[in-house]
Write a protein that holds these residues in place. Structure first.
Motif, PDB file in Angstrom:
ATOM      1  N   ASP A   1      14.179  15.528  -2.269  1.00 34.32           N
ATOM      2  CA  ASP A   1      14.347  14.139  -2.696  1.00 34.32           C
ATOM      3  C   ASP A   1      13.695  13.186  -1.704  1.00 34.32           C
ATOM      4  O   ASP A   1      12.998  12.241  -2.098  1.00 34.32           O
ATOM      5  CB  ASP A   1      15.839  13.824  -2.829  1.00 34.32           C
TER       6      ASP A   1
ATOM      7  N   GLN B   1       9.828  13.340  -1.903  1.00 36.49           N
ATOM      8  CA  GLN B   1       9.325  12.732  -3.136  1.00 36.49           C
ATOM      9  C   GLN B   1       9.374  11.214  -3.052  1.00 36.49           C
ATOM     10  O   GLN B   1       8.458  10.525  -3.513  1.00 36.49           O
ATOM     11  CB  GLN B   1      10.146  13.225  -4.332  1.00 36.49           C
ATOM     12  N   GLN B   2      10.436  10.679  -2.441  1.00 33.37           N
ATOM     13  CA  GLN B   2      10.529   9.234  -2.266  1.00 33.37           C
ATOM     14  C   GLN B   2       9.388   8.710  -1.392  1.00 33.37           C
ATOM     15  O   GLN B   2       8.794   7.669  -1.676  1.00 33.37           O
ATOM     16  CB  GLN B   2      11.880   8.862  -1.638  1.00 33.37           C
TER      17      GLN B   2
ATOM     18  N   ILE C   1       6.416  10.100  -0.955  1.00 34.68           N
ATOM     19  CA  ILE C   1       5.159  10.195  -1.712  1.00 34.68           C
ATOM     20  C   ILE C   1       5.023   9.035  -2.683  1.00 34.68           C
ATOM     21  O   ILE C   1       3.950   8.431  -2.818  1.00 34.68           O
ATOM     22  CB  ILE C   1       5.091  11.544  -2.455  1.00 34.68           C
ATOM     23  N   ASP C   2       6.132   8.696  -3.352  1.00 32.16           N
ATOM     24  CA  ASP C   2       6.098   7.602  -4.322  1.00 32.16           C
ATOM     25  C   ASP C   2       5.805   6.252  -3.668  1.00 32.16           C
ATOM     26  O   ASP C   2       5.368   5.310  -4.336  1.00 32.16           O
ATOM     27  CB  ASP C   2       7.434   7.522  -5.066  1.00 32.16           C
ATOM     28  N   MET C   3       6.033   6.162  -2.354  1.00 34.48           N
ATOM     29  CA  MET C   3       5.836   4.902  -1.638  1.00 34.48           C
ATOM     30  C   MET C   3       4.506   4.831  -0.900  1.00 34.48           C
ATOM     31  O   MET C   3       4.220   3.822  -0.246  1.00 34.48           O
ATOM     32  CB  MET C   3       6.963   4.715  -0.603  1.00 34.48           C
TER      33      MET C   3
ATOM     34  N   ASP D   1       1.478   4.141  -1.442  1.00 35.78           N
ATOM     35  CA  ASP D   1       0.595   2.977  -1.630  1.00 35.78           C
ATOM     36  C   ASP D   1       1.060   1.765  -0.835  1.00 35.78           C
ATOM     37  O   ASP D   1       0.280   0.821  -0.633  1.00 35.78           O
ATOM     38  CB  ASP D   1       0.512   2.613  -3.113  1.00 35.78           C
TER      39      ASP D   1
ATOM     40  N   CYS E   1       1.166  17.305  -4.639  1.00 33.53           N
ATOM     41  CA  CYS E   1       0.597  15.963  -4.549  1.00 33.53           C
ATOM     42  C   CYS E   1      -0.891  16.102  -4.261  1.00 33.53           C
ATOM     43  O   CYS E   1      -1.283  16.858  -3.376  1.00 33.53           O
ATOM     44  CB  CYS E   1       1.289  15.150  -3.451  1.00 33.53           C
TER      45      CYS E   1
ATOM     46  N   ARG F   1      -2.884  13.541  -3.398  1.00 28.01           N
ATOM     47  CA  ARG F   1      -3.379  12.457  -2.551  1.00 28.01           C
ATOM     48  C   ARG F   1      -4.009  13.027  -1.278  1.00 28.01           C
ATOM     49  O   ARG F   1      -3.440  13.923  -0.638  1.00 28.01           O
ATOM     50  CB  ARG F   1      -2.244  11.514  -2.171  1.00 28.01           C
TER      51      ARG F   1
END
Length: 393
Positions: free
Chosen positions: A242, A245-246, A248-250, A252, A272, A274
């Protein structure tokens, strides 16, 4: 004193955070001349190559690990195929107690059971020998029932029942934090003597960063020399998944030269594409990865116990950014860590990069904290003294 430690799987040599706790917590017993026997109920698949039922590992003169190799005692590991917790680790012991384990129990002064699963069965067969429940966290608190929509609530209820039974039958309870101690008392009515023994670090791991020699790590993983590396270390475990993943989602929201480096088996569950995110998987030598990093990240939102990764970062003189939840169990966190809510991690990284004095202060304070309060020698000494005082040994 003769101490018997009972675990689910082999511990030595320790590779995972839980293994390090199981090994570290008995080091002072060995140092003081006590005899420490460890019995692991099951084995890893790679270990089933020997025709003998018990594999003996002599760690030190008075420190021995016995790994039980009967495949029938590993059948409950099938739960892993369905991503389920080890609810029935102790069931085989209730049905049939291995002769070697019974012999070890009969000659022990104290039995230390790691985690709740096996304790009721051990207590049932231990006769007069005191049984200590060595918890690593509150299992039912870290469990995520929403991951199992059809039966998650029932699983959590079963977890609570197993945990309550372990607490009720133990002669002594060891917790990793005061928060866990309070939860055991509030939710399970723990009335036996309790001892808070935090997670620790080996004194040999405490060091300054090695600023040379990590170019090979950057080259191996395609990390540019001018990228600022944030490190996350973790095993394949729900709360770690968790947290990553948080992050990675941030990505940007971070500066364009920030690189997220994820080390450990947590990588097995995530993907991922990226270029600024690197998964290494499990690595045999993790030390160069601490050296290549410029900040240790602890973006935890859920879980139990305390996070050993924090101590690993502190010990290698890495400044750390953590969520408030990730700092549970640690006092005076503002002196050793930059505490930030997860959405503000990008701003926290920028602040750390712009303030050299803050960067150095956190690095030094974190290292001194583990040196003075969180070595396994110190933690194990606390456990040994508590056990001796409680049981008059």
């Amino acid at each position: 004193m003769r101490l018997l430690q009972i675990t689910h799987l082999p511990v030595y040599p320790p590779k995972r955070g839980g293994d390090h706790r199981k090994h570290g917590i008995v080091t002072d017993f060995v140092a003081n001349g006590d005899t420490v026997d460890r019995f692991s109920q099951a084995a890893y698949l790679d270990d089933y190559t020997d025709i003998e039922l018990t594999k003996q590992v002599q760690i030190a003169d008075s420190y021995t690990e016995y790994n039980y190799m009967n495949p029938l005692y590993s059948l409950h590991r099938l739960f892993l195929l369905f991503d389920l917790p080890y609810l029935y680790r102790g069931l085989p012991l209730r049905i049939w107690m291995p002769r070697r384990l019974q012999e070890l129990m009969n000659r022990s002064d104290v039995i230390l059971v790691e985690e709740p699963w096996q304790l009721p069965a051990i207590q049932h067969h231990s006769e007069e020998t005191p049984v200590v429940y060595s918890s690593h966290n509150v299992e039912s608190a870290k469990f995520q029932p929403d991951r199992y929509p059809l039966f998650g609530t029932r699983l959590q209820s079963t977890l609570r029942r197993i945990e309550r039974k372990a607490v009720e039958r133990a002669d002594m309870l060891i917790c990793v934090s005061e928060d866990d101690e309070e939860t055991f008392k509030r939710d399970f009515g723990a009335s036996c003597p309790t001892l808070v023994a935090p997670n620790g670090i080996y004194a040999s791991s405490i060091r300054t960063q090695n600023v040379e020699g990590h170019e090979e790590v950057r080259e191996r993983h395609g990390i540019d020399d001018d990228e600022f590396v944030g490190l996350f270390v973790g095993a394949n475990y729900g709360p770690n998944i968790d947290a990553v993943q948080q992050m990675i989602d941030m990505m940007d929201d971070f500066s364009s030269d920030f690189h997220l480096l994820i080390v450990g088996s947590v990588s097995d569950e995530l993907t991922c594409s990226r270029p600024d995110v690197t998964f290494t998987g499990f690595v045999d030598d993790i030390e160069p990865y601490y050296d290549v990093a410029e900040v240790g990240l602890n973006p935890m939102r859920i879980g139990g116990g305390t996070n050993i990764k924090l101590l690993d970062y502190f010990a290698r003189s890495l400044p750390v950014i953590s969520t408030p939840f990730g700092m549970r169990g640690f006092d005076n966190s503002s002196n050793v860590c930059l505490v930030s809510e997860l959405p503000s991690f990008p701003e926290a990284v920028s602040r750390l990069r712009q303030d050299d004095s803050l960067y150095e202060t956190l690095a030094v304070n974190g290292r001194e904290l583990v040196k003075n309060s969180y070595t396994w020698d110190r933690v194990s000494s606390l456990v040994r003294e508590g056990v001796m005082a409680e049981f008059g040994i």
